[in-house]
Each structure stands twice: as structure tokens, then as C-alpha cells.
Enzyme design. Structure first.
Site, mmCIF file in Angstrom:
data_model
loop_
_atom_site.group_PDB
_atom_site.id
_atom_site.type_symbol
_atom_site.label_atom_id
_atom_site.label_comp_id
_atom_site.label_asym_id
_atom_site.label_seq_id
_atom_site.Cartn_x
_atom_site.Cartn_y
_atom_site.Cartn_z
ATOM 1 N N ASP A 1 0.869 -1.178 0.000
ATOM 2 C CA ASP A 1 0.000 0.000 0.000
ATOM 3 C C ASP A 1 0.911 1.235 0.000
ATOM 4 O O ASP A 1 2.080 1.124 -0.364
ATOM 5 C CB ASP A 1 -0.967 -0.057 1.190
ATOM 6 C CG ASP A 1 -2.272 0.678 0.911
ATOM 7 O OD1 ASP A 1 -2.203 1.808 0.370
ATOM 8 O OD2 ASP A 1 -3.350 0.156 1.223
ATOM 9 N N ASP A 2 0.389 2.405 0.394
ATOM 10 C CA ASP A 2 1.196 3.622 0.312
ATOM 11 C C ASP A 2 2.480 3.508 1.146
ATOM 12 O O ASP A 2 2.441 3.015 2.275
ATOM 13 C CB ASP A 2 0.382 4.812 0.826
ATOM 14 C CG ASP A 2 -0.925 4.986 0.055
ATOM 15 O OD1 ASP A 2 -0.917 4.827 -1.181
ATOM 16 O OD2 ASP A 2 -1.963 5.267 0.698
#
Ligand SMILES: *[C@@H]1O[C@H](CO)[C@@H](O)[C@H](O)[C@H]1NC(C)=O
Ligand SMILES: *[C@@H]1O[C@H](CO)[C@@H](O)[C@H](O)[C@H]1NC(C)=O
Ligand SMILES: *[C@@H]1O[C@H](CO)[C@@H](O)[C@H](O)[C@H]1NC(C)=O
Ligand SMILES: *[C@@H]1O[C@H](CO)[C@@H](O)[C@H](O)[C@H]1NC(C)=O
Ligand SMILES: *[C@@H]1O[C@H](CO)[C@@H](O)[C@H](O)[C@H]1NC(C)=O
Ligand SMILES: *[C@@H]1O[C@H](CO)[C@@H](O)[C@H](O)[C@H]1NC(C)=O
Ligand SMILES: *[C@@H]1O[C@H](CO)[C@@H](O)[C@H](O)[C@H]1NC(C)=O
Ligand SMILES: *[C@@H]1O[C@H](CO)[C@@H](O)[C@H](O)[C@H]1NC(C)=O
Length: 468
Positions: free
Chosen positions: A256-257
Site C-alpha cells: 500500500d502507500d
């Protein structure tokens, strides 16, 4: 005493002195080899080893009680110079444990803290007030592996020791929809100030890795964060309603980020009103094929302002700095400054989304529109890009004051036909190739987009050398 015995006793003295000297020298060499030094906001007067509390580093014995007993004991020194807990080489299996104030957790380079895969080792905590409910399920959230609340002066560091969440069973249960509660993080520190997290490797968190929330004066340096790029929500670092935060020299590979800047969720975040502000991120390397290098949002309902990002490298990552928001979020993302990005293999260089969705139930206010304003990017070099920009504002609420200067983007073999797709956004560009959309017109006279000259208070925090 004749001259001969005099000489003999001299020789003996010299030999003995020599031996003593050699021994002393050896001792010093030993010491300098063993003495481990590290940099920290504060050194501690008291020190203990995890093994003093009965811990066993065989990777199988559960050490939750040893960590708890150690922290309970060392918390007595909070007002007497503080204490450090040294985690020696070994594999230390544990469930969640809590930190205390004026405290350092120091991991030897060959120390590995392993998160227990037994769900009962992770206590249930109430939902965060700025989120109103668990992020993943209405039923609250599990405590992080290392948790702290209402603390002052906490250091988590080491000579690149490892904290491994062993998250695989959690990822699997989450994908199958078997969890009734929100997955735990590795480090969660709430309502605290003077925090340092540095020189460690974090891997395989059940969910996000590092989550400071409602806190300030935070130094995060020299972290390696590693999760498989295929697993859900394994964000690297999530500063959430925090002020004065410095994140430097981190290497993050995630599903994810790499970094996600947050401040609460819809009506709960609007009510709590605690922004993330005065954040600097520099010298970050990110690999995140499914997400952003730095995301702003999507939970941003306390506001996000004065974020400075510089000297970032991203490889095989979906986008660079991404604004994610939605109707119902309210608040703002403003005064964002980004410079010197080096990007290779990316779907979108610039990406903004005003319809991210994802709400805490149905109670959000459809009139709560976020203000997205004064977003500056400059000095960006990107290669192998599929689409330079996908910028979607909100129809009745355009994103304003976008400035992009000195950007050079080269495309993949199969780029999108429409290179800049801009809806409900306003701003300018200067010296950008390929040429931007009409809503971001090229300036007649070249300009540099803004980047502040002043320093944040957190950049002035000095570290001292301590020994473990
Ligand atoms: C982290 O390690 C690097 C390299 O060993 C060292 O220069 C730096 O001072 C350390 N930083 C902290 C905050 O411990
Ligand atoms: C840590 O502290 C919190 C808040 O005081 C508490 O709810 C939780 O049970 C504690 N966790 C552990 C493992 O003791
Ligand atoms: C921690 O601080 C918050 C905010 O000041 C406060 O509401 C809360 O009661 C405190 N919790 C504890 C356990 O002291
Ligand atoms: C720390 O350990 C990680 C994982 O083993 C490694 O990739 C990284 O290069 C190490 N960092 C330093 C500064 O030694
Ligand atoms: C921030 O933390 C540093 C290091 O602990 C401390 O010296 C400084 O006084 C703190 N600043 C504020 C405003 O709390
Ligand atoms: C360029 O990007 C494509 C995906 O769009 C990827 O498959 C390819 O490996 C990349 N090429 C290089 C040289 O990095
Ligand atoms: C940006 O490009 C302009 C025009 O080429 C140049 O004058 C300026 O120095 C560049 N600015 C930076 C910060 O590199
Ligand atoms: C451009 O963006 C709009 C809004 O997101 C979208 O509806 C449209 O399909 C996009 N066009 C292209 C060609 O990608």
C-alpha cells in the site's frame, strides 16, 4: 640488595606492568568492540536487558510477560534519568506490550522481535475518536505490537535490529473477510510527544507499520520497511493528526502507500479537528506497485497542511504524491510543497482523486466538501510513465492553486492516449513536458513553484550519542 637481584626485580616489575598494560589494552579493545553507540533525543541513566526478566530468544517461547515486566519495572525510573531496555541477539516472540515515558527500547543488530500469530495476544482497544469506528470493521481495533499512549520522550531504535509482525495469517483472514475487528499495526503511539523511531527494520505488519497519532515532535529516521507488494494495507508510515514530524532516510517496499498522511475520517475527524501539519519527508525510497509514494488522505477530515517532501526516489510505484479525498471529508489539504522527485516506472506521476469513497457508515455529511488548495510540485524527472496526470477534482468544489514546474516525463512504449486528464482542477504549469491540460496553462514567463525557505522546529532537534 645486589645489582643482580635489583635487575631481576626490575625485570619482574616491567614484565608485570607490561602484562597489566596488555590486559588493560585488551580490556579497552574488548570494550570498544562491545560498546554499542546510537543517536537519540535523550540518553538514559538506567539500563536493563530483556533477559533479566526471564525472556527466552528461541523464537518459540512467548515473551509478552517479560516485556511487560521489564517496562513496568523501568517505568519507575521515569523521573530519575529514564531507562533503556536492551533487546539482545535472538528471536523474541511476543504479543502486544506497552511503552512508558523517558524510555528507550534498543534492539541489538541481531535482535528480532516477532509478533505472535495468536489473536488473543493482541488486546482489543476502543475505536480512535477521529475515526469513530475501527477502520476495517465497526468492532474496534486490536492494539499494535508496540503501543504507547499519553507518553513523553520515547525512543525505539537499534543498530538495524528487526521487528517482524509475521502478518501472513492476518492478510489471509482479511482477504477472506473473516475478521470482525481492525487488524493491528506494529507501532502505534497516541497522545504523545518527543518520539524517535530510528535505525530499525520493520517487516510484515498485519496492517500499517508505523502509526503516530495525536502526537507531536516526532523524528523517524533510517527505517527499512518491507512487506510483500501483493498484500493489503501494509502502509509504511502513517502520520495521523500529528504536528512537527520529520521522516528521513527511509526505504519502504509495501503493498500500500509507502507514506500515508492522515487526520481522521468524515464526521468523526471533522468533530475531532486535529490536523496533520508541519511535516517534512526527505530522502525516501519507495517501491509500491499498487499505491502511492506519499498519499495525502484519504482520511483527512482534521485537515492536512504544510507538508514538505523532497529528494524522493520511487521505482515501480503506482503514483508519486497522491491527493485522495471525497465528499463528506470536509477540512482541507493545503500548502503542500514537493521537489526533486526521481521516478521510474509509474502509472500516474500526478494523481488527485475527489471521489475516493470509503465512509464510516452512512452518517457522513454530503455538504462537507474538502478544500484542496496550493499544491506545488517542482523538479520532477520521471521515466517509463503510462499517464503523466489523472487529476479529478469535485464538480462543485474544484481543486485550486495547483502549480507544477520543471518536470520532464518520458513515456512507456504503450502510454495512454490522453496524457493529462484534468477535471475540476485549476492551476498553472511551467517548463513541463509533455505539455499539460488546458486547465493548467503553461506560464508565459517561466516560474518555479513554491517551496518554503524556512525550517520547521522539528528540523532543529539534535540527537546525542548514547551507549547501550
Ligand atoms: C542511524 O545509523 C546511521 C548509520 O549507522 C548513523 O549515521 C545515524 O546516526 C543513526 N541514526 C540514528 C537516529 O540512530
Ligand atoms: C496498554 O495500555 C492500554 C491503554 O492504557 C490498555 O488498554 C492496554 O490493555 C495495554 N496493553 C497491554 C498489552 O497491557
Ligand atoms: C490521554 O490524553 C488524552 C488527551 O489529552 C485524554 O483525553 C485521555 O484521557 C488521556 N488518557 C490517559 C490514559 O491518561
Ligand atoms: C538493514 O537491514 C535491512 C534488511 O536486512 C537491509 O536491507 C538494510 O540494508 C539494512 N540497513 C542498514 C543501514 O544496514
Ligand atoms: C522536541 O523534542 C526535543 C527532543 O526531545 C526537545 O529537546 C524539545 O524541547 C522538544 N520541543 C518541543 C516544542 O516540545
Ligand atoms: C516500463 O513499464 C512497464 C509497465 O508499464 C514495465 O512492464 C516495464 O518493465 C518497464 N520497463 C522498464 C525498462 O523499467
Ligand atoms: C526551472 O527551469 C527554469 C527554466 O528552464 C530555470 O530557469 C530554473 O532555474 C529551473 N528551476 C529549478 C529550481 O531548477
Ligand atoms: C478522464 O477522467 C474522467 C474523470 O475521472 C473520466 O470519466 C474519463 O473516462 C477519463 N478519460 C480518459 C480518456 O481516461
Amino acid at each position: 640488595m645486589d645489582s643482580k637481584s635489583l635487575t631481576m626485580s626490575h625485570v619482574a616489575t616491567i614484565v608485570i606492568l607490561g602484562l597489566l598494560f596488555l590486559q588493560a589494552a585488551e580490556c579497552r579493545v574488548e570494550n570498544s568492540k562491545d560498546a554499542v553507540t546510537y543517536s537519540a533525543i535523550n540518553c538514559r541513566k538506567h539500563s536493563a536487558l530483556l533477559t533479566d526478566f526471564g525472556a527466552v530468544g528461541d523464537g518459540k517461547t512467548l515473551n509478552t510477560k517479560a516485556f511487560k515486566d521489564a517496562v513496568d519495572k523501568l517505568s519507575q525510573y521515569a523521573s530519575d534519568g529514564g531507562a533503556q531496555l536492551i533487546v539482545p541477539p535472538g528471536n523474541w516472540l511476543t504479543g502486544s506490550f506497552n511503552l512508558t515515558s523517558h524510555f528507550t527500547l534498543f534492539l541489538h543488530k541481531d535482535a528480532v522481535i516477532l509478533g505472535s500469530q495468536d489473536e488473543s495476544e493482541w488486546p482489543l482497544l476502543p475505536a480512535l475518536p477521529s475515526y469513530g469506528q475501527g477502520r476495517e470493521a465497526p468492532g474496534g481495533r486490536l492494539s499494535s505490537l508496540i503501543f504507547g499512549t499519553n507518553l513523553t520522550d520515547v525512543v525505539i531504535t537499534g543498530n538495524n535490529g528487526t521487528i517482524d509482525g509475521q502478518g501472513a495469517p492476518w492478510w489471509d483472514k482479511f482477504k477472506k473477510g473473516l475478521l470482525k475487528v481492525t487488524r493491528p499495526y506494529l507501532v502505534d503511539i497516541m497522545y504523545s510527544n518527543q518520539i524517535q523511531i530510528s535505525n530499525l527494520t520493520f517487516r510484515n505488519s498485519p496492517s500499517w507499520h508505523i502509526h503516530p497519532i495525536y502526537s507531536s515532535n516526532i523524528t523517524i529516521q533510517g527505517l527499512t520497511i518491507l512487506a510483500p507488494v501483493t498484500v493489503p494495507n501494509t502502509d509504511g508510515i502513517d502520520p495521523d493528526s500529528c504536528s512537527q514530524t520529520r521522516i528521513e532516510d527511509c526505504y519502504i517496499v509495501s503493498g500500500d502507500d509507502c507514506i500515508a498522511v492522515k487526520s481522521g475520517w468524515d464526521q468523526h475527524g471533522i468533530k475531532f479537528r486535529m490536523p496533520t501539519k508541519h511535516l517534512v519527508i526527505r530522502r525516501l525510497t519507495c517501491i509500491s506497485p499498487k499505491s502511492a509514494t506519499v498519499a495525502l488522505g484519504s482520511e483527512m477530515s482534521g485537515g492536512i497542511r504544510d507538508v514538505r517532501v523532497e529528494d524522493v526516489t520511487a521505482i515501480n510505484t503506482e503514483s508519486s504524491i497522491r491527493v485522495k479525498t471525497s465528499v463528506g471529508r470536509g477540512a482541507y489539504v493545503k500548502d503542500i510543497y514537493v521537489r526533486r522527485l526521481t521516478l521510474n516506472t509509474m502509472k500516474f506521476v500526478f494523481w488527485m482523486t475527489g471521489a475516493y469513497g470509503s465512509h464510516p457508515g452512512e452518517g457522513f455529511d454530503p455538504k462537507a466538501l474538502p478544500v484542496i488548495q496550493n499544491i506545488n510540485y517542482r523538479e520532477v524527472v520521471a521515466e517509463n510513465v503510462t499517464m503523466p496526470a489523472q487529476l479529478d477534482g469535485i464538480a462543485s468544489d474544484p481543486f485550486k492553486g495547483i502549480c507544477i514546474s520543471n518536470v520532464s516525463i518520458s513515456l512507456t512504449e504503450k502510454p495512454k492516449k490522453l496524457l493529462w486528464n484534468c477535471t475540476d482542477v485549476e492551476g498553472v504549469t511551467s517548463n513541463v513536458t509533455p505539455k499539460a491540460c488546458d486547465s493548467l496553462p503553461e506560464q508565459q514567463k517561466p516560474i518555479d513553484c513554491a517551496f518554503p525557505e524556512d525550517k520547521l522546529a522539528i528540523e532543529g532537534v539534535k540527537l546525542t550519542t548514547c551507549s547501550a
